[in-house]
Design a protein around this motif. Structure first.
Motif, PDB file in Angstrom:
ATOM      1  N   SER A 290     -21.845  19.721   5.250  1.00 48.62           N
ATOM      2  CA  SER A 290     -21.279  20.098   3.954  1.00 48.62           C
ATOM      3  C   SER A 290     -20.647  21.464   3.753  1.00 48.62           C
ATOM      4  O   SER A 290     -21.117  22.363   4.248  1.00 48.62           O
ATOM      5  CB  SER A 290     -22.726  20.055   3.033  1.00 48.62           C
ATOM      6  OG  SER A 290     -22.292  20.115   1.704  1.00 48.62           O
ATOM      7  N   ARG A 291     -19.469  21.333   3.438  1.00 48.33           N
ATOM      8  CA  ARG A 291     -18.567  22.534   3.289  1.00 48.33           C
ATOM      9  C   ARG A 291     -18.292  22.923   1.665  1.00 48.33           C
ATOM     10  O   ARG A 291     -18.456  21.962   1.039  1.00 48.33           O
ATOM     11  CB  ARG A 291     -17.298  22.532   4.080  1.00 48.33           C
ATOM     12  CG  ARG A 291     -17.544  22.239   5.461  1.00 48.33           C
ATOM     13  CD  ARG A 291     -17.973  23.354   6.335  1.00 48.33           C
ATOM     14  NE  ARG A 291     -17.181  24.706   6.113  1.00 48.33           N
ATOM     15  CZ  ARG A 291     -16.082  24.794   7.209  1.00 48.33           C
ATOM     16  NH1 ARG A 291     -15.778  23.884   8.052  1.00 48.33           N
ATOM     17  NH2 ARG A 291     -15.287  25.921   6.862  1.00 48.33           N
ATOM     18  N   LEU A 292     -18.129  24.126   1.426  1.00 47.58           N
ATOM     19  CA  LEU A 292     -17.628  24.486   0.220  1.00 47.58           C
ATOM     20  C   LEU A 292     -16.258  24.088  -0.281  1.00 47.58           C
ATOM     21  O   LEU A 292     -15.369  24.149   0.650  1.00 47.58           O
ATOM     22  CB  LEU A 292     -18.005  26.005  -0.129  1.00 47.58           C
ATOM     23  CG  LEU A 292     -19.523  26.306   0.352  1.00 47.58           C
ATOM     24  CD1 LEU A 292     -19.699  27.889   0.018  1.00 47.58           C
ATOM     25  CD2 LEU A 292     -20.395  25.502  -0.451  1.00 47.58           C
ATOM     26  N   PHE A 293     -15.932  24.168  -1.484  1.00 50.23           N
ATOM     27  CA  PHE A 293     -14.625  23.914  -1.856  1.00 50.23           C
ATOM     28  C   PHE A 293     -14.037  25.305  -2.471  1.00 50.23           C
ATOM     29  O   PHE A 293     -14.251  25.784  -3.432  1.00 50.23           O
ATOM     30  CB  PHE A 293     -14.385  22.941  -3.316  1.00 50.23           C
ATOM     31  CG  PHE A 293     -13.201  22.499  -3.784  1.00 50.23           C
ATOM     32  CD1 PHE A 293     -12.380  21.708  -2.771  1.00 50.23           C
ATOM     33  CD2 PHE A 293     -12.624  23.137  -4.760  1.00 50.23           C
ATOM     34  CE1 PHE A 293     -11.357  21.495  -3.192  1.00 50.23           C
ATOM     35  CE2 PHE A 293     -11.342  22.670  -5.052  1.00 50.23           C
ATOM     36  CZ  PHE A 293     -10.491  22.041  -4.229  1.00 50.23           C
ATOM     37  N   TRP A 294     -13.085  25.920  -1.602  1.00 57.85           N
ATOM     38  CA  TRP A 294     -12.784  27.010  -1.867  1.00 57.85           C
ATOM     39  C   TRP A 294     -11.804  27.510  -2.847  1.00 57.85           C
ATOM     40  O   TRP A 294     -10.576  27.683  -2.611  1.00 57.85           O
ATOM     41  CB  TRP A 294     -12.149  27.481  -0.238  1.00 57.85           C
ATOM     42  CG  TRP A 294     -13.151  27.593   1.009  1.00 57.85           C
ATOM     43  CD1 TRP A 294     -14.343  27.052   0.737  1.00 57.85           C
ATOM     44  CD2 TRP A 294     -12.950  27.956   2.144  1.00 57.85           C
ATOM     45  NE1 TRP A 294     -14.947  27.187   1.858  1.00 57.85           N
ATOM     46  CE2 TRP A 294     -14.244  27.764   2.724  1.00 57.85           C
ATOM     47  CE3 TRP A 294     -11.775  28.585   3.027  1.00 57.85           C
ATOM     48  CZ2 TRP A 294     -14.383  28.112   4.153  1.00 57.85           C
ATOM     49  CZ3 TRP A 294     -11.979  28.835   4.466  1.00 57.85           C
ATOM     50  CH2 TRP A 294     -13.303  28.523   4.932  1.00 57.85           C
TER      51      TRP A 294
END
Length: 671
Positions: A290-294
C-alpha cells in the motif's frame, strides 16, 4: 622553528613540514616523507534507482603534496619543491580552509593521526556499527537498503529485484563528522560525496570528491562538553511539545476505520497522544504494498469530515498527524499548478524532470528556487496541513534528489544531493514557524545531513525490516539514536514493529512487543502498520500484544516527569535523550564500544532485548556507581557484567542507586 598559536589550535612549522595540535592533541602531521594531503582526479559512475545508488570511482590521479611553503597561517602545497602549488591551506580559528589552485582537482584526501586503541563515533546516523573503527564509511544520503547484509537472503533478493539490498554503511542520514575517543571532533564542511576510512591503525583517511570548503576541529575536556559544543555548531531542537507526554502516537492507515480502531485501543488501556494517519492523502496499491497518493491535501473519500474529526480528537487531548514529501504525483491535482509556476527541477532538455517511484511518476519541487520553497511551505504545509488542523507529520524522502536534474541555483545536483535533506527540513521548519507553532507542532524525518539539527525537531530511524536481524532489525535503531545523538540530534524514535515486509518476512507478536518495550524508553513512542498491513500482525489484532502495548504506554507516561527534564536539558545543552554509556562514564573503557544498550538520560540504563526467544540478557553496568534492577529491586555493583531474567514485559532496565528520580523509577514495577 616557528610557533604560532590561534585559540586552542597550535601550529608548528618545521623545515620539512608542519604539525597542528588542538589542546595538546596532535590532529595533523605533515612532512615530505609522510605527507598528510593528496589531490587528484577521479571519474565516477553514479546511478540511482528509486533512492538506491550504485557508485563506482576510477582514480585517474592521486598525488601526494609533499612540499609545503609556510607563510604565517597560509601554506602552499605542491608535489615537490619548485613545482607549482596545487592547494592552499589557511588556518583560521579551529578550522583548516582550502583553496584549489588547480581547476582539474576533483578528489581530495587527508590523513589524520590515530592511535591503535582509538574509538570513533558519528558519521551521521549509522545503523550497523556505532564504533566506526576498522571500517570504511561512504557518506551519501540514500535508501539504507533491505537487510543491509550481503550474506543474507533478503538482501540478495532485494538487490536482484530492485537494487535495494543495501550494505552496512548505507544510511538516510550521513554527516561528515566524527568524534574520537581522544576527545576531539572533526567535521568536513562539504556536500560532496565523501568517505571516512578508519581501517588503518596509524591514521584515519578522509576522502572528498571535491576540495572541501573547510575542515573544523573541536575539542573539550569531556565528552559531554564536546557534544554540547557540536550541538551549538549544528543547531539544537526545542523542547518536546507537552502533548507528546500523554502517550503513544498510534499509526493507522485504515481510512475512516482508523478512528474506531483508535477508540478500541484506548478502551483497552492504551495511553494516546496522537493519531497518525499517513494515508490522510489517499492511497494506491502497488506491488511493494500500500502506497500513499502524493497530493498533499486531505482526501475526502478516504477520510470524510476529517477536519471535524481532528477537532474532536483535539478536544480529547489527542493530536492528528499526517504525511508529506517533496514530490508531487503527475496524476495529482497540485502537479499542474506547480508545473505551470516552474517549481519543479528540470531534466537536461529543460522539461520537468519526471522520477519513477515504482508504478507511479512524480516531479520534485526545486527547493533551490526560493519561490518554490515558499510555495511549498505556505500553500502545502501551512494552508493544507497546519491550518487544516494537523499537529505533526512524517516529512519523508529527503534523500531522493536525482543526480541528473537541473536546479534553479545552477549547482550540480551531485553537490546538492547531500544538502537536500537539510533544505527539506528548512521548508518544514519555516512553515511551522510561520504559524507560530515551533515547539508545538512536531514533524519527523529520516533523511539528514549537516545542519538538519537546526530545523528538524525529531528523527526517526527509517524503514527497518520487521525482524530481529543484526543489520536491519530492532537493534539498529539503538545504534542510530546513539550515533546521531552525539552530533546534536537530541530526539530519536522508530517505527514500533519495523516497516519493511518483503519476500515472506512478516512480524511476529514477540517482535512487536519487544520493540514496544524499547520505545517506552525513548523520546517518542509511535507505531506503524508497515508497508503491508494486511500481511503483518497489528497491535490491536492480538489481545496479549494489545495488553502489553497498553502497559508500555503507561510506562512511557509514568516516566514523563523524567523525560521532561531530559527535554529541557536537550534544549539548553544539546544533550541527547538516548546516550552512549561512555557519555557519563568516559573513564570506563569497557563502555566505548557498547551499541546495544544506552543511557536514557544520566540515571537510567536500558538494554533492550533484540534477539528472538531471549529470556535472559547479559548487561555491562558501568563502574563508579551501584545499579538497581527496576523489576526486581536487586542492587548490582558497577564495573561488571550481570545476567538478568528478561521475559517479555521485563526488559533489562537499571537505575543508579543515587538517582534523583529513584522513587519514580522504583514505582515502575507497579505500573
Amino acid at each position: 622553528m616557528a610557533r604560532i598559536s590561534d585559540m586552542a589550535m597550535k601550529f608548528e612549522a618545521a623545515p620539512d613540514g608542519f604539525s597542528l595540535s588542538l589542546n595538546g592533541r596532535t590532529v595533523l602531521r605533515h612532512h615530505a616523507g609522510s605527507p598528510c594531503m593528496f589531490v587528484g582526479q577521479g571519474q565516477e559512475r553514479m546511478g540511482m534507482y528509486r533512492g538506491n545508488f550504485e557508485i563506482e570511482d576510477y582514480i585517474v590521479e592521486r598525488s601526494p603534496l609533499r612540499h609545503a611553503e609556510v607563510d604565517g597561517h597560509r601554506i602552499a602545497l605542491s608535489e615537490a619543491e619548485g613545482r607549482a602549488p596545487r592547494l592552499e591551506l589557511s588556518i583560521v580559528g579551529n578550522a583548516l580552509r582550502f583553496r584549489s589552485l588547480d581547476a582539474g582537482i576533483n578528489r581530495f584526501w587527508l590523513r589524520i593521526p590515530a592511535d591503535a586503541e582509538e574509538h570513533v563515533w558519528g558519521g551521521g546516523e549509522q545503523m550497523s556499527y556505532f564504533d566506526m573503527r576498522g571500517r570504511r564509511f561512504p557518506l551519501w544520503t540514500s535508501e539504507p537498503g533491505v537487510g543491509r547484509d550481503k550474506t543474507s537472503e533478503i538482501t540478495f533478493k532485494s538487490d536482484l529485484k530492485d537494487k535495494a539490498g543495501g550494505d552496512y554503511h548505507n544510511t538516510n542520514y550521513p554527516q561528515p563528522t566524527y568524534i574520537s575517543s581522544r576527545r576531539y571532533a572533526l567535521h568536513v564542511e562539504t556536500t560532496a560525496y565523501s568517505v571516512f576510512d578508519f581501517r588503518r591503525d596509524a591514521f584515519h583517511e578522509i576522502e572528498v570528491w571535491a576540495v572541501p570548503e573547510r575542515i573544523e576541529f573541536h575539542s573539550a575536556p569531556s565528552f559531554i562538553e564536546l557534544v554540547e559544543a557540536l550541538s551549538l555548531r549544528f543547531g539544537r531542537q526545542p523542547e518536546l511539545p507537552d502533548w507528546i507526554y500523554n502517550g503513544a502516537i498510534i499509526g493507522l492507515k485504515d481510512g475512516i476505520n482508523s478512528f474506531a480502531r483508535l477508540d478500541r485501543m484506548r478502551a483497552a488501556g492504551v495511553q494516546v497522544s496522537g493519531l497518525w494517519c499517513e494515508d490522510w492523502v489517499g492511497s494506491r496499491q502497488t506491488s511493494f504494498g500500500s502506497r500513499l497518493f502524493w497530493d498533499w491535501q486531505a482526501n475526502d473519500q478516504r477520510y470524510p469530515d476529517l477536519r471535524q474529526r481532528i477537532a474532536e480528537l483535539h478536544d480529547q487531548g489527542i493530536r492528528f498527524l499526517g504525511y508529506v514529501n517533496p514530490y508531487l504525483a503527475v496524476d495529482a491535482t497540485l502537479f499542474p499548478e506547480a508545473e505551470a509556476a516552474g517549481y519543479f527541477a528540470r531534466d537536461r532538455s529543460g522539461r520537468t524532470a519526471i522520477v519513477d517511484f515504482g508504478e507511479f511518476d512524480c516531479g520534485v519541487v526545486d527547493f533551490t528556487n526560493p519561490e518554490a520553497a515558499e510555495w511549498f511551505a505556505e500553500e502545502i504545509i501551512g494552508r493544507r496541513m497546519l491550518d487544516f488542523g494537523l499537529s505533526g507529520w512524517m516529512a519523508d524522502f529527503g534523500e531522493y534528489l536525482p543526480i541528473d536534474v537541473e536546479l534553479s541555483n545552477g549547482v550540480d545536483a551531485k553537490l546538492m544531493h547531500n544538502a537536500w535533506p537539510t533544505l527539506w527540513a528548512e521548508v518544514n521548519a519555516k512553515a511551522v514557524e510561520s504559524r507560530g507553532r515551533t515547539g508545538e507542532a512536531l514533524f519527523f524525518m529520516r533523511a539528514g545531513f549537516t545542519g538538519v539539527q537546526k530545523h528538524c525537531p525529531l528523527l526517526w530511524g527509517g524503514d527497518q525490516s520487521v525482524d530481529f536481524s543484526r543489520h536491519d532489525g530492532l537493534v539498529t535503531v539503538i545504534c542510530a539514536a546513539l550515533s546521531s545523538g552525539l552530533l546534536g540530534n537530541a530526539y530519536h524514535h522508530s517505527d514500533i514493529g519495523g516497516y519493511t515486509s518483503l519476500f515472506g518476512n512478516v512480524r511476529t507478536p514477540e517482535l512487536l512487543m519487544r520493540w514496544a518495550e524499547m520505545a517506552a524508553f525513548t523520546s517518542v513512542m509511535r507505531s506503524h502498520e508497515g508497508n503491508r498491513p494486511r500481511d503483518n500482525i497489528q497491535i490491536d489484532q492480538d489481545p496479549d500484544v494489545l495488553a502489553h502495548f497498553a502497559r508500555m504506554t503507561r510506562i512511557y507516561v509514568h516516566l514523563a516527569p523524567y523525560l521532561k527534564t531530559l527535554s529541557k536539558e536537550a534544549a539548553a545543552r544539546g544533550l541527547p535523550v538516548q546516550r552512549p554509556l561512555f557519555l557519563h562514564h568516559e573513564h570506563d573503557p569497557k563502555t566505548h564500544a557498547i551499541q546495544d544498550a544506552y543511557l536514557y538520560g544520566p540515571e537510567l540504563l536500558v538494554a533492550p532485548v533484540w534477539q528472538a526467544a531471549q529470556e535472559a540478557r547479559t548487561v555491562y553496568l558501568p563502574v563508579g556507581t551501584s545499579w538497581v534492577h527496576v523489576w526486581s529491586g536487586e542492587i548490582y555493583d558497577g564495573g561488571k557484567e550481570v545476567t538478568v531474567a528478561s521475559p517479555v514485559g521485563s526488559p533489562p532496565v537499571f537505575y543508579r542507586a543515587d538517582a534523583s528520580f529513584a522513587p519514580l523509577f522504583a514505582a515502575l514495577r507497579d505500573v
